[in-house]
Write a protein that holds these residues in place. Sequence first.
Motif, short mmCIF file in Angstrom:
data_model
loop_
_atom_site.label_atom_id
_atom_site.label_comp_id
_atom_site.label_asym_id
_atom_site.label_seq_id
_atom_site.Cartn_x
_atom_site.Cartn_y
_atom_site.Cartn_z
N GLU A 2 0.83 -1.20 0.00
CA GLU A 2 0.00 0.00 0.00
C GLU A 2 0.87 1.25 0.00
O GLU A 2 0.41 2.34 -0.27
N GLY A 3 2.16 1.10 0.28
CA GLY A 3 3.05 2.25 0.25
C GLY A 3 3.08 2.94 1.59
O GLY A 3 2.09 3.07 2.28
N GLY A 14 2.79 6.94 -1.79
CA GLY A 14 2.51 6.37 -3.10
C GLY A 14 3.72 6.24 -3.98
O GLY A 14 3.62 5.74 -5.09
N LEU A 18 8.24 -0.75 -5.00
CA LEU A 18 7.57 -2.00 -4.70
C LEU A 18 8.58 -2.98 -4.11
O LEU A 18 9.66 -3.19 -4.67
N GLY A 52 -1.60 -5.30 0.65
CA GLY A 52 -0.95 -4.69 -0.51
C GLY A 52 -1.67 -4.91 -1.81
O GLY A 52 -1.10 -4.73 -2.88
N ARG A 55 -1.93 -1.66 -3.80
CA ARG A 55 -0.64 -1.27 -4.37
C ARG A 55 -0.36 -2.07 -5.64
O ARG A 55 0.17 -1.54 -6.62
N THR A 58 -2.32 -0.66 -8.39
CA THR A 58 -1.66 0.57 -8.84
C THR A 58 -0.48 0.26 -9.75
O THR A 58 -0.25 0.94 -10.76
#
Length: 1002
Positions: A2-3, A14, A18, A52, A55, A58
Amino acid sequence: MEGRADERRGTGPGKVPLIGRQDVLQVLTESLEATATGAFQLLAFAGDPGAGKTRLLTELAAVASAGEMLVLSGRAAEFEQQMPFAALVDAIDDHLEGHRPSLAPEAVPLLAAVFPALTPAAAATGAAGFAPHDDGAPGRVARYQLHRAVRHLLEVLASDTGLVLLLDDLHWADEASVELLDYLMRHPPRARVLVAMSYRPAQVSPRLATLVNSANEHGSTIPVNPLSAAEVEEFLGPQISRSRRRALYKASGGNPFYLEALARMEQTGTPGGEETPELWGAVPEMRDLMELPPAVRSALQMELGSLGQTALLVAQAAAVAADEFEPGIAAVGAELPEQEALAGLDELVARDIVRPAAAGRFRFRHPLVRHVAYGSAAAGWRLGAHTRIAHHLTALGAPATLRAHHVERSAGYGDQAAVATLVEAAREVGPQAPGTAAHWLESALRLLPEVPAAGTAADGDGASDDGEQISRLGLLMELVHVQTVSGRLSEGRETARELVRLLPADDHARRARAVQLCAVIERQLHRHQEARALVLDELHRMPDPQAAPAVLLRVRLVADRLMRVDIRGAQAVLDHIPDEGGDWQPGLKEAVASLRVLPAYAGLRIPEAIQHAEAADRVLTAAPDGSLAECLDTLPWLCWTEVMMGRYDDALRHLDRIIDIARATGQASFITYMLTARARACRELGRLPEAARAAEEATEVSRMMRSSEGLVFGLTQQSLAAGQAGDLDQALLFGEEAVRADPGSGESWGASARYALGVAMVASGQVDAGVDTLMEACGDPAAPMLDPAVLLDCAELMAKISADRGRQKEAHTWAEIADGIAHPMLQSATGIARLAGAHAAREEDSELAARLAVEAAEALRSVGRRIDAGRADMLAGITHHAAGRSEQAREALRAAAATFEDCGATSLHAQALREQRRAGIRVSTRPGTGSRGETPFGLSPREYEVAVLVADGCTNQQIAGKLFLSVRTVETHLSRVFSKLGVGSRVGVATVMNRNSGDQGP
């Protein structure tokens, strides 16, 4: 992940690289590559809260955007789980206006029922306003029609660059959204579309879990597991000591969001130094969102607690307002001036509590943050905030569907205005999202007093336009309906029984209607004995057996007996029902007229059946739509019988009108039977695409309602239509599923499914097994389960099979059976019986066979049965050729080939071409000359692949390896190739395939 908000490294929210997941990234790349080739793909990320999943979505969006694909993303929300299609609207609505010209005109009003951007008033109101209720807007939209329109929309959106649709947190999705996704998995968009979703396995609905598990053909499920200890260390970075990294790993369990929350707690100076990590405790296994680990909950509460008072109020009001909120709504909920609320919002953004979203709106950085913010507010304050927001939305003219979420969380017992809002919202979404409608009606009933206020009616049918108080009985009736069409049959049965319980014992008219409804639901639950007992018990309570309420229940008994093929029992009940009565309510006369036809026809009293059919036609033609809407459960019996009798024009005229009425009144629970009758009529008329569409819609509606009875009806007609179109693989699949879907009812629909499967098996070359299945379908000759028309078709098919096998005596027996069923007053039946006789005479007397075939073709053509007329023409051509009459043979075979080509009956067209060649007519066999312009010789694409490989000298084992098929499947395809090419060996296949493509003729 999720950062993390890692200010220490200066990356900002954001932008954290990763960590790990390299195997997942490889799957994402492969899925995007597959999508780029035109293959629909589904990716499902499954993991606990904070693992996650978002993320990874994303990351997928970034890779897809780099490849210049259109990326749209939306998510479902914890506190708005009853908002229909919320995630889809969130993803797509802001992008629709520019694509409106590319949409099919008929799709726009369907889509406008879901997407606000497509409503007629959307452009005039602007992004910040709400379109007022538009009485001219699309009303009831059949869910299946809407699903097809959404698929069309996705194809349009994907037409230029491809589409990646990201749907987050689908464990909170409403039933309508899951139903739509289920449809898209079974009918994928014909475009470059990738749908990626995320969900929590412990909270996902059974239907969504089943959907994901069965989607292997189109994609894969990706488990999103916690980080390893090494990945946690990399995530936290060297700024944090090794002992602290280990403590945080232990406390978070490797969950990235928990890890981030605990790290943030340290940054805000909250307790938890080097000596105290054990106080946090281990993170328990996540089973429900309300079981947020204490350490993480404390961390989030401390993060919120560090906010200023204004910012905290805005955060709590925003959590109450919506998943994606506007500042003005948050200000209303917080009871703050807008400028003051904006200042608080600035602090929330600066602290990364919320993040900017599209079009001036904002979202919490994670649903768990919103969850804790909502829970941090006092219960009484939350109630007031919901009330303030509901009033604000009302003043803005927001639709009831937006207000209902807040109303049901703030209204008090007896609040009639709140009840009216919930009922209005339920009625607005009922056709597209009956599960949501049921939820809101249930909420309305909880607010509604058991006993109406003095001076108000206790027996109304809901809220009237002038604000009349809403009736509990009326709402219960509406609730039964939406529960039934949403597939919640057991709940519908309980509601219907409560309705019967509440009605006064002497209120026979409404009790009869409620008992009838309850009996229909009992039948759909396969509780046939209970349904009959319920009706009989109520009949015994009625003082006048000839009064309208008693007649209504007797009509239900007739329909029940017809379904069980108890023709004598049905007729016995009908004999005691008059044609009309002075006190009959609308629809009862039409119901009785509709039911009289089938018992006479099934009893082979054909003149009487024709008289009843003509009388029923007059009654229905004179009846207003409102009367027909009251008896939709009985009208299919008339239409089905008209089809059986070959009265196709009457049947289709009635069916089209009744289907329109059913859709307009939202009575989807009866539409399946009408659609399948339409499919059968169109199939027998040779209108195969229409038949396939109607049967498919019937099947989809039945799946949505979870009605096994309707599903068998729909799949049966899909199997028969696919078989006539030459798609034998699909015909077998539909037939097999139809037989599996029958719960062993012992009723006519189960027998029809076995008949369809038997027909498909015979056509596919499995003749012995197919014959056994056909005989099982026919059942006891003294009490057949199939209707006379299907029995006649079966006898004709058995006569053909027997003749093909050289069993002439057996063929004559079947021809005699067909002749005994047919009646000279029915041209359709006469034609099929003549065709059976032609099969039987084919080898012994070609002149007689030719004459019977010609008579059959004329009779069948006169009623519009084009494919069967073509089969008769083809047999006439074969027998004329055998008798030495070449010119008549050529004329008949040309007519047959033209008919099959026009109807799209590919297998029969290939057979007609073969017979033309045998008769000396030169015909084209070049690629692309099949009736669909796809492959030569009438072969399916797969059969053509097998034939080419045979011509190349490949063995069955080698073909199986090249095409990823089983050897048995290859053998089945090869047997069809032999039949269509008119050869008996592999050498013959190679000879035909290698023949000069210039073999043409007139």
